[in-house]
Design an enzyme around this catalytic site. Structure first.
Site, PDB file in Angstrom:
ATOM      1  N   ASP A 155       0.816  -1.215   0.000  1.00  0.00           N
ATOM      2  CA  ASP A 155       0.000   0.000   0.000  1.00  0.00           C
ATOM      3  C   ASP A 155       0.856   1.274   0.000  1.00  0.00           C
ATOM      4  O   ASP A 155       2.024   1.245   0.374  1.00  0.00           O
ATOM      5  CB  ASP A 155      -0.869   0.045   1.275  1.00  0.00           C
ATOM      6  CG  ASP A 155      -1.966  -1.001   1.271  1.00  0.00           C
ATOM      7  OD1 ASP A 155      -1.976  -1.877   0.394  1.00  0.00           O
ATOM      8  OD2 ASP A 155      -2.822  -0.933   2.186  1.00  0.00           O
ATOM      9  N   ASP A 156       0.200   2.352  -0.401  1.00  0.00           N
ATOM     10  CA  ASP A 156       0.684   3.737  -0.231  1.00  0.00           C
ATOM     11  C   ASP A 156       1.633   4.236  -1.312  1.00  0.00           C
ATOM     12  O   ASP A 156       2.055   5.378  -1.263  1.00  0.00           O
ATOM     13  CB  ASP A 156       1.334   3.965   1.142  1.00  0.00           C
ATOM     14  CG  ASP A 156       0.351   3.804   2.295  1.00  0.00           C
ATOM     15  OD1 ASP A 156      -0.818   3.455   2.035  1.00  0.00           O
ATOM     16  OD2 ASP A 156       0.752   4.019   3.447  1.00  0.00           O
TER      17      ASP A 156
ATOM     18  N   HIS B 172      -6.324   3.273  -3.644  1.00  0.00           N
ATOM     19  CA  HIS B 172      -6.129   3.479  -2.198  1.00  0.00           C
ATOM     20  C   HIS B 172      -6.441   4.943  -1.839  1.00  0.00           C
ATOM     21  O   HIS B 172      -5.835   5.504  -0.949  1.00  0.00           O
ATOM     22  CB  HIS B 172      -4.694   3.100  -1.827  1.00  0.00           C
ATOM     23  CG  HIS B 172      -4.436   2.871  -0.353  1.00  0.00           C
ATOM     24  ND1 HIS B 172      -5.275   2.125   0.450  1.00  0.00           N
ATOM     25  CD2 HIS B 172      -3.432   3.276   0.458  1.00  0.00           C
ATOM     26  CE1 HIS B 172      -4.782   2.099   1.690  1.00  0.00           C
ATOM     27  NE2 HIS B 172      -3.677   2.795   1.717  1.00  0.00           N
TER      28      HIS B 172
ATOM     29  N   HIS C 143      -5.107   9.532   0.611  1.00  0.00           N
ATOM     30  CA  HIS C 143      -4.956   8.644   1.763  1.00  0.00           C
ATOM     31  C   HIS C 143      -5.830   9.113   2.926  1.00  0.00           C
ATOM     32  O   HIS C 143      -5.399   9.240   4.082  1.00  0.00           O
ATOM     33  CB  HIS C 143      -3.490   8.519   2.201  1.00  0.00           C
ATOM     34  CG  HIS C 143      -3.222   7.222   2.934  1.00  0.00           C
ATOM     35  ND1 HIS C 143      -3.241   7.132   4.302  1.00  0.00           N
ATOM     36  CD2 HIS C 143      -2.950   5.982   2.485  1.00  0.00           C
ATOM     37  CE1 HIS C 143      -2.982   5.871   4.653  1.00  0.00           C
ATOM     38  NE2 HIS C 143      -2.802   5.158   3.563  1.00  0.00           N
TER      39      HIS C 143
ATOM     40  N   HIS D 195       3.956  -2.254   3.024  1.00  0.00           N
ATOM     41  CA  HIS D 195       4.029  -0.935   2.395  1.00  0.00           C
ATOM     42  C   HIS D 195       5.319  -0.813   1.594  1.00  0.00           C
ATOM     43  O   HIS D 195       6.406  -0.994   2.168  1.00  0.00           O
ATOM     44  CB  HIS D 195       3.967   0.158   3.474  1.00  0.00           C
ATOM     45  CG  HIS D 195       2.681   0.160   4.243  1.00  0.00           C
ATOM     46  ND1 HIS D 195       2.462  -0.684   5.312  1.00  0.00           N
ATOM     47  CD2 HIS D 195       1.542   0.866   4.063  1.00  0.00           C
ATOM     48  CE1 HIS D 195       1.231  -0.477   5.764  1.00  0.00           C
ATOM     49  NE2 HIS D 195       0.647   0.448   5.029  1.00  0.00           N
TER      50      HIS D 195
HETATM   51 ZN   LIG Z   1      -2.404   3.164   3.348  1.00  0.00          ZN
END
Ligand SMILES: [Zn+2]
Length: 223
Positions: free
Chosen positions: A36-37, A86, A90, A180
């Protein structure tokens, strides 16, 4: 006979790349690694590591970061990984109005499609913050919600040995592990993690491969 042989030859020809990509998780031990991210500055190194190991993964991309690193987002897709939404900034979605949530999701859909040519069918709520309203709005945006079976908390561990130990402890058949690609220690230790997982017989696949055609369906939540 001639037609039959030609058809068989053409099927054999077209089946090769598809077979290489498709692992049947009903028959073999599968695990989905998710990141993620990103895309972030360590993502290209992670992509090289995954390719070297023949591993596929799923990346849940932040819209504004895709705008910052469009080339990396394209590389993720080109290397055969799955991508998901996502949100754009955020955001913790349940705190926002319907229109704000739809904006977060829709703008990210547009950004990712413009950059990669691929429109996501999956989304993951930042911080795992979600509720029935968020899920319904995701459904309106033609998105399925993808959670996880295990979270490594790599962003808080920030230690290669601890991250490796956590992932290996959490790994189980048909699991979905949250990490991540913006955490440098996760990217650093990934070659060791992949080597050990492969030794244990895991096939590292995307989330859609793990769902075996039973999803992702818009408005549904998984894992
Ligand atoms: Zn995230």
């Amino acid at each position: 006979m001639v037609i039959h042989a030609l058809l068989a030859a053409s099927l054999a020809f077209t089946a090769l790349p598809a077979q290489a990509a498709a692992v049947d998780c009903a028959r073999v031990k599968c695990l989905a690694l998710t990141f993620d991210d990103g895309p972030g500055k360590y993502t290209p190194a992670l992509l090289k590591t995954l390719s070297k190991a023949g591993a596929k993964a799923t990346f849940f991309l932040v819209g504004k970061r895709v705008e910052e690193r469009p080339e990396v987002a394209r590389q993720i897709v080109a290397r055969g990984h799955a991508i998901g939404n996502h949100t754009y900034s955020h955001a913790s979605l349940p705190a926002h109005s319907d229109n704000e949530i739809l904006d977060e999701l829709k703008v990210t859909q547009e950004v990712i499609e413009d950059v990669t040519g691929r429109r996501p069918t999956m989304f993951r709520p930042p911080y795992g913050h979600t509720d029935e309203r968020v899920l319904a709005l995701a459904g309106q945006t033609e998105l399925a919600q993808i959670l996880w079976t295990h979270t490594t908390l790599d962003w808080s561990l920030r230690d290669t040995k601890k991250i490796k130990a956590t992932v290996l402890k959490q790994a189980k058949r048909d699991g979905v592990i949250l990490m991540h690609d913006v955490v440098p220690q996760t990217v650093q230790v990934m070659p060791e993690i992949l080597k050990e997982l492969k030794k244990r017989g895991y096939h590292l696949v995307t989330v859609p491969a793990l769902l075996r055609g039973k999803g992702p369906t818009p408005g549904e939540s998984y894992f």
